[in-house]
Design a protein around this motif. Structure first.
Motif, short mmCIF file in Angstrom:
data_model
loop_
_atom_site.label_atom_id
_atom_site.label_comp_id
_atom_site.label_asym_id
_atom_site.label_seq_id
_atom_site.Cartn_x
_atom_site.Cartn_y
_atom_site.Cartn_z
N GLU A 12 0.80 -1.22 0.00
CA GLU A 12 0.00 0.00 0.00
C GLU A 12 0.84 1.27 0.00
O GLU A 12 0.44 2.28 -0.58
CB GLU A 12 -0.94 0.02 1.21
N THR A 13 1.96 1.23 0.67
CA THR A 13 2.81 2.42 0.75
C THR A 13 3.83 2.47 -0.38
O THR A 13 4.72 3.32 -0.37
CB THR A 13 3.55 2.46 2.10
N GLN A 14 3.69 1.57 -1.36
CA GLN A 14 4.70 1.46 -2.42
C GLN A 14 4.16 1.88 -3.79
O GLN A 14 4.71 1.50 -4.82
CB GLN A 14 5.20 0.02 -2.51
N LEU A 15 3.09 2.66 -3.81
CA LEU A 15 2.46 3.01 -5.07
C LEU A 15 2.97 4.31 -5.67
O LEU A 15 2.39 4.83 -6.62
CB LEU A 15 0.94 3.06 -4.89
N ALA A 16 4.06 4.81 -5.14
CA ALA A 16 4.76 5.93 -5.76
C ALA A 16 6.13 5.43 -6.20
O ALA A 16 6.71 4.53 -5.58
CB ALA A 16 4.91 7.09 -4.77
N PRO A 17 6.68 5.97 -7.29
CA PRO A 17 8.00 5.52 -7.74
C PRO A 17 9.07 5.77 -6.69
O PRO A 17 8.94 6.65 -5.83
CB PRO A 17 8.26 6.36 -9.00
N SER A 18 10.13 4.99 -6.79
CA SER A 18 11.28 5.20 -5.91
C SER A 18 12.05 6.41 -6.43
O SER A 18 13.05 6.28 -7.14
CB SER A 18 12.16 3.95 -5.89
N ALA A 19 11.58 7.57 -6.08
CA ALA A 19 11.98 8.79 -6.79
C ALA A 19 13.26 9.42 -6.25
O ALA A 19 13.38 10.64 -6.18
CB ALA A 19 10.85 9.81 -6.72
N LEU A 64 16.73 7.59 -10.42
CA LEU A 64 16.69 8.24 -11.74
C LEU A 64 18.01 8.06 -12.48
O LEU A 64 18.01 7.87 -13.71
CB LEU A 64 16.36 9.73 -11.57
N ASP A 65 19.12 8.09 -11.76
CA ASP A 65 20.42 7.84 -12.40
C ASP A 65 20.47 6.42 -12.98
O ASP A 65 20.96 6.20 -14.09
CB ASP A 65 21.56 8.02 -11.39
N ALA A 77 20.85 5.35 -16.91
CA ALA A 77 21.93 4.47 -17.38
C ALA A 77 21.37 3.28 -18.14
O ALA A 77 21.93 2.86 -19.17
CB ALA A 77 22.77 3.99 -16.19
N ALA A 78 20.27 2.72 -17.67
CA ALA A 78 19.66 1.58 -18.35
C ALA A 78 19.14 1.97 -19.73
O ALA A 78 19.34 1.26 -20.72
CB ALA A 78 18.52 1.02 -17.50
N LEU A 103 13.99 13.07 -17.42
CA LEU A 103 13.31 11.99 -16.70
C LEU A 103 12.66 12.52 -15.43
O LEU A 103 13.26 13.31 -14.69
CB LEU A 103 14.29 10.88 -16.34
N ALA A 104 11.45 12.07 -15.17
CA ALA A 104 10.75 12.44 -13.94
C ALA A 104 9.95 11.24 -13.45
O ALA A 104 9.44 10.46 -14.25
CB ALA A 104 9.82 13.63 -14.19
#
Length: 499
Positions: free
Chosen positions: A361-368, A373-374, A378-379, A392-393
């Protein structure tokens, strides 16, 4: 090592058994795309039978269904003769057909799976595998790097080979769900089926129904077989529940589907080692606005070892950090893969509905974070070197229901399990067909591990479930189902007052 969650509905006995007050033919637990597709198929096939979708959120599709790539998958990756392969291939064609009939937009944009010289063998095997998948096999073509760049000029010079899949497409999952929900209101003939979505309602307990022994002859046709589904509306007092007698229960609640099946195992006092484990894999997406994708017109997928993202080699369990487009042509990258650890079991972790706290439930936002983002940048640059980090955002994240953890090496198929309310203690957990002795009613169908390509497969899964119910429950002789009715005294035949 990632710890799975072993949890069941009413695990700590918060909700007592109640005798059923209402009766219903079909209860579908979960208003995601798969649950809606099954409910839609039930209402279309048997409009005179009552079908109710119980959705705990205020809107449908708020968990997994609205948090994915919105890709219509061609079906390239899955082993032949698996349920996942069959459902994806059939579902792909049904999606294109139905969306066209509804006037809902899709775009068959195609995709390129790209790789270096070292990836040619992988791409060639994938090409041969796709060709072996029978009448619905997706067409593919092996391309060299120059031919791939003729389609996508922004590709890196190191991309020496590609596999072209023209049958891959995109859609709006929200439009798909809206049309499926609309089909519960009106049939193509204009008739209104006996079907409804009940929002803000959670299933908190499930029990096999035990018919009165005195009703021997009246119950001989299994008319009293079924499941007692205990529900709680979110605006009701904590102790207030309703109890429904359902002839058929469809367990399509995605991330929580194992809880329903495990509740039956707990009722039989089966050890937790026999319960269905729940693993959760988070995938985060990034939007992109900037140079390096101006000419992109197709979906771009790296070979699995490319584009691993911020979580490195663990992404080999997915398809890499790929580029997808929405129907407006906007690019996004993702998902990566991050395994979530289940919390330690603790009675105090139950929420007001008797669930253990949902780990996702607490994981529905990106690991921002900047590091995330780096890693995403790179990927992506392995195959699109012109993409700029500043463009990127964080966009959104979804959590996929897994039946095996990151250390698993075997292919994990979709699971559609069938159980009868009669002689439940003699049945197996991983039961892919009803026992021959099962009554022609009192059926529980559980759909487990329905992750990607779940959206693509939804209509085919619905077809699969309905065909099984036609064969074992309602029969084909009376497709509208008017002949069989309840003969016991469990409340009214309909839920208008309750719903």
């Amino acid at each position: 090592m990632v710890r799975p969650l072993l949890a069941a509905l009413n695990q700590h006995g918060r909700y007592a058994y109640r005798a059923p007050e209402f009766q219903v033919d079909h209860v579908v637990i979960g208003g995601g795309v798969v649950g809606l597709a099954i409910a839609h198929a039930l209402a279309q096939r048997w409009p005179d039978k009552s079908t109710y979708v119980l959705e705990r959120h205020a809107q449908v599709g708020q968990e997994t269904s609205s948090r994915n790539s919105e890709v219509i998958h061609a079906g390239l990756y899955y082993p032949a003769h698996t349920l996942k392969a069959r459902m994806c291939l059939r579902g792909r064609e049904l999606l294109y057909q139905r969306m066209a009939q509804w006037g809902a937009p899709t775009r068959q944009v195609g995709k390129l799976i790209v790789g270096t010289h070292d990836d040619y063998a992988y791409l060639a095997r994938l090409h041969a595998h796709a060709a072996s998948l029978g009448p619905l096999a997706p067409p593919t073509e092996l391309l060299n790097g120059d031919d791939a760049r003729a389609l996508e000029p922004d590709l890196a010079p190191s991309m020496a080979h590609a596999l072209w899949s023209p049958r891959t497409g995109i859609l709006s999952v929200h439009e798909l769900m809206a049309h499926l929900a609309q089909g519960l209101d009106t049939l193509p003939s204009g008739e209104t089926p006996d079907a409804e979505i009940v929002h803000g309602t959670s299933v908190v307990r499930l029990d096999p129904h035990e018919p009165p022994r005195s009703a021997s002859k009246r119950g001989a046709d299994a008319s009293q077989e079924g499941w007692v589904v205990h529900t709680r509306t979110h605006d009701a007092s904590h102790a207030q529940t309703d109890a429904l007698l359902a002839r058929v229960v469809i367990n399509a609640c995605g991330l929580n589907a194992p809880r329903v099946l495990n509740a039956l195992m707990a009722g039989l006092r089966a050890p937790q080692a026999q319960w269905v484990p729940m693993y959760f894999a988070k995938g985060s997406y990034a939007s992109y606005r900037g140079p390096g994708t101006e000419h992109v017109r197709h979906l771009l997928y790296p070979t699995p070892h490319l584009g691993a993202g911020a979580h490195g080699t663990r992404a080999v369990h997915a398809l890499g950090t790929h580029l997808t487009l929405d129907l407006d042509g906007h690019a996004r990258f993702g998902p990566d893969l991050e395994w979530l650890d289940a919390p330690a079991e603790d009675a105090d972790a139950e929420d007001a509905l008797g669930y253990m706290h949902d780990v996702w439930e607490t994981q529905l936002a990106p690991s921002a974070s900047e590091a995330w983002l780096d890693g995403m940048h790179a990927a992506v640059r392995t195959y699109l070197p012109g993409v700029q980090r500043a463009g990127l955002a964080p966009d959104y994240a979804g959590v996929r229901p897994k039946l095996a953890g990151p250390d698993a090496r075997a292919f994990q198929d979709f699971e559609v399990l069938w159980h009868s309310s009669r002689a439940l203690g003699q049945q197996r957990v991983w039961q892919r067909a009803l026992p021959a002795s099962a009554a022609p009613s009192g059926v529980l169908v559980s759909l487990l591990g329905i992750e990607s390509p779940g959206v693509t497969s939804a209509l085919a899964l619905a077809e699969h479930v309905v065909e099984g119910l036609a064969a074992r429950v309602w029969g084909d002789a009376d497709p509208r189902g008017r002949a069989r009715r309840y003969v016991d005294d469990v409340g009214p035949a309909g839920l208008e007052a309750w719903a």
